[in-house]
Design a protein around this motif. Structure first.
Motif, PDB file in Angstrom:
ATOM      1  N   VAL A  31      39.340   5.557  35.522  1.00  0.00           N
ATOM      2  CA  VAL A  31      37.898   5.792  35.591  1.00  0.00           C
ATOM      3  C   VAL A  31      37.320   5.096  36.831  1.00  0.00           C
ATOM      4  O   VAL A  31      37.568   3.918  37.051  1.00  0.00           O
ATOM      5  N   ARG A  32      36.584   5.835  37.652  1.00  0.00           N
ATOM      6  CA  ARG A  32      35.950   5.269  38.846  1.00  0.00           C
ATOM      7  C   ARG A  32      34.445   5.124  38.687  1.00  0.00           C
ATOM      8  O   ARG A  32      33.809   4.378  39.425  1.00  0.00           O
ATOM      9  N   ALA A  33      33.859   5.874  37.775  1.00  0.00           N
ATOM     10  CA  ALA A  33      32.410   5.776  37.535  1.00  0.00           C
ATOM     11  C   ALA A  33      32.114   6.305  36.144  1.00  0.00           C
ATOM     12  O   ALA A  33      32.705   7.303  35.723  1.00  0.00           O
ATOM     13  N   ASP A  79      44.653  13.479  41.518  1.00  0.00           N
ATOM     14  CA  ASP A  79      43.595  14.500  41.508  1.00  0.00           C
ATOM     15  C   ASP A  79      42.265  13.863  41.109  1.00  0.00           C
ATOM     16  O   ASP A  79      42.204  13.068  40.164  1.00  0.00           O
ATOM     17  N   ARG A  80      41.197  14.229  41.827  1.00  0.00           N
ATOM     18  CA  ARG A  80      39.854  13.730  41.504  1.00  0.00           C
ATOM     19  C   ARG A  80      39.246  14.650  40.452  1.00  0.00           C
ATOM     20  O   ARG A  80      39.157  15.865  40.658  1.00  0.00           O
ATOM     21  N   VAL A  81      38.792  14.076  39.352  1.00  0.00           N
ATOM     22  CA  VAL A  81      38.373  14.907  38.212  1.00  0.00           C
ATOM     23  C   VAL A  81      37.149  14.336  37.487  1.00  0.00           C
ATOM     24  O   VAL A  81      36.798  13.163  37.623  1.00  0.00           O
ATOM     25  N   PRO A 137      35.163  18.706  43.910  1.00  0.00           N
ATOM     26  CA  PRO A 137      35.269  18.948  45.348  1.00  0.00           C
ATOM     27  C   PRO A 137      35.147  17.616  46.107  1.00  0.00           C
ATOM     28  O   PRO A 137      34.564  16.666  45.593  1.00  0.00           O
ATOM     29  N   ASP A 138      35.697  17.594  47.329  1.00  0.00           N
ATOM     30  CA  ASP A 138      35.731  16.332  48.092  1.00  0.00           C
ATOM     31  C   ASP A 138      34.333  15.789  48.386  1.00  0.00           C
ATOM     32  O   ASP A 138      34.161  14.587  48.537  1.00  0.00           O
ATOM     33  N   ASN A 139      33.339  16.700  48.486  1.00  0.00           N
ATOM     34  CA  ASN A 139      32.008  16.212  48.872  1.00  0.00           C
ATOM     35  C   ASN A 139      31.192  15.685  47.686  1.00  0.00           C
ATOM     36  O   ASN A 139      30.021  15.347  47.851  1.00  0.00           O
ATOM     37  N   LEU A 140      31.795  15.623  46.527  1.00  0.00           N
ATOM     38  CA  LEU A 140      31.072  15.093  45.363  1.00  0.00           C
ATOM     39  C   LEU A 140      31.646  13.708  45.033  1.00  0.00           C
ATOM     40  O   LEU A 140      32.826  13.587  44.684  1.00  0.00           O
ATOM     41  N   SER A 141      30.804  12.687  45.138  1.00  0.00           N
ATOM     42  CA  SER A 141      31.286  11.323  44.881  1.00  0.00           C
ATOM     43  C   SER A 141      31.521  11.123  43.389  1.00  0.00           C
ATOM     44  O   SER A 141      30.984  11.862  42.561  1.00  0.00           O
ATOM     45  N   LEU A 301      26.645  23.727  41.720  1.00  0.00           N
ATOM     46  CA  LEU A 301      25.219  23.473  41.972  1.00  0.00           C
ATOM     47  C   LEU A 301      25.017  22.107  42.632  1.00  0.00           C
ATOM     48  O   LEU A 301      24.191  21.953  43.539  1.00  0.00           O
ATOM     49  N   MET A 302      25.776  21.124  42.181  1.00  0.00           N
ATOM     50  CA  MET A 302      25.626  19.778  42.741  1.00  0.00           C
ATOM     51  C   MET A 302      26.245  19.694  44.118  1.00  0.00           C
ATOM     52  O   MET A 302      25.696  19.065  45.024  1.00  0.00           O
TER      53      MET A 302
END
Ligand SMILES: [Zn+2]
Ligand SMILES: [Zn+2]
Length: 343
Positions: A31-33, A79-81, A137-141, A301-302
């Motif tokens: 968990v990162r956030a 993988d970022r999820v 996606p990469d552009n979503l923190s 959307l984000m």
């Protein structure tokens, strides 16, 4: 691992716990956030009955895959999820109908009303079934991605609301969900979105995020004002995002004949219902619970900037500071909306 444990009501503590086991169909997420939900804050004192200690809360999270179960094929370590807060079974009557939010066997991460207990994401690791996981996606923190669950609640409510391009919509309540509903209604084509809230700071935020008009029911009759703006008819649709008697009354009273009120707020178990207004005006009253397959749309959307969550994030803090931030939210510190904890 470190985890923020609700040891007892009103007693949150950072503790050491064993890492969760990932079953064959699960992924283990680092968990990162993880966002603090209003329902976590309300659950703190036991009054809602939806958080039974000892429990690790947290259901609005994002992170990286750290391990995959033996039968998981589509995901790789790193993988970022993000993942749905509802763990649905995929097999019952409702799941088969494409309504996983109504699953008969649903569990919510970090929520324990009654018998089941499923630890949530205020921890370094959480195990979740791979079927509820979505790629980022990469552009979503990670911090923004932790808001997807809330965004999905808003987008789901608007998807159940019969909005037509050019409509006038009223959003009662400009808290977290209300502010996201305003943006989703704008995106759905409403020409005018009217925000109603007694807090001037929240109304200002509502304007920044797309409300054309902001009404304060503490300083004037919002229903009368809305009728004046709509040639006496009332708005086409309303979305109630508080869940209490007075705001529900406002949402139903401000729509025109044949209009629709969607109820998302969920604080009080029962409110008085204006039966004759609803029947004689042929109103449609629609409940909306969690979300149902809207995650990919919300991620889009984000990532395109059509829904902005930045102005809603009041603080990003390390998990160890969790108890203090929970206390500040519990005391209803003004202008503090979403707090994101980073384990
Ligand atoms: Zn939540
Ligand atoms: Zn099911």
């Amino acid at each position: 691992m470190n985890a923020l444990l609700l040891k007892d009501y009103m007693n949150l503590e950072l503790v050491r716990m064993p890492e969760p086991e990932a079953g064959p169909e699960d992924v283990l997420v680092r968990v990162r956030a993880c966002g603090i939900c209003g329902s976590d804050v309300h659950g703190l004192d036991g009054s809602t009955g939806r958080r039974n200690p000892p429990l690790v809360m947290g259901h609005e999270a994002a992170g990286e895959i750290a391990r995959t179960g033996a039968r998981v094929q589509d995901w790789r370590v790193g993988d970022r999820v993000t993942f749905d807060s509802t763990i649905y079974c995929g097999q019952c009557f409702y799941c088969a109908r494409g309504q996983p939010n109504l699953c008969e066997n649903r569990q919510v991460l970090g929520v324990s009303p009654g018998p089941y207990r499923r630890h949530g994401a205020f921890a370094e690791y959480v195990a979740v079934p791979s079927r509820i996981v979505y790629r980022l996606p990469d552009n979503l923190s990670f911090e923004h991605a932790a808001m997807i669950e809330a965004v999905s609640v808003a987008v789901h409510a608007v998807s159940l609301t019969p909005v037509r391009p050019g409509d006038t919509a009223v959003v009662v309540g400009s808290g977290m969900i209300g502010l996201l509903v305003i943006q989703a209604l704008r995106h759905a084509g409403c020409a005018r979105v009217i925000a109603v809230d007694p807090d001037p700071a929240r109304l200002e935020l509502a304007r920044q995020l797309g409300a054309s008009i902001a009404l304060n029911p503490a300083t004037g009759d919002a229903v009368v004002a809305i009728r004046e703006m709509t040639e006496g008819r009332g708005a086409d649709v309303a979305v109630e995002c508080v869940g209490a008697g007075e705001p529900v009354r406002t949402a139903i009273a401000c729509v025109r004949q044949g209009g629709s009120a969607t109820l998302v707020g969920n604080l009080e178990p029962a409110v008085e219902f204006p039966l004759q207004t609803v029947v004689t005006g042929q109103l449609r009253i629609q409940g909306s619970c969690a979300s149902s397959g809207e995650y990919p749309a919300c991620i889009d959307l984000m990532s395109q900037g059509a829904i902005r969550v930045d102005p809603l994030i009041g603080a990003v803090a390390p998990l160890a500071e969790g108890p203090e931030w929970f206390a500040r939210l519990y005391r209803r510190e003004p202008n503090l909306m979403k707090v994101i904890l980073k384990p």
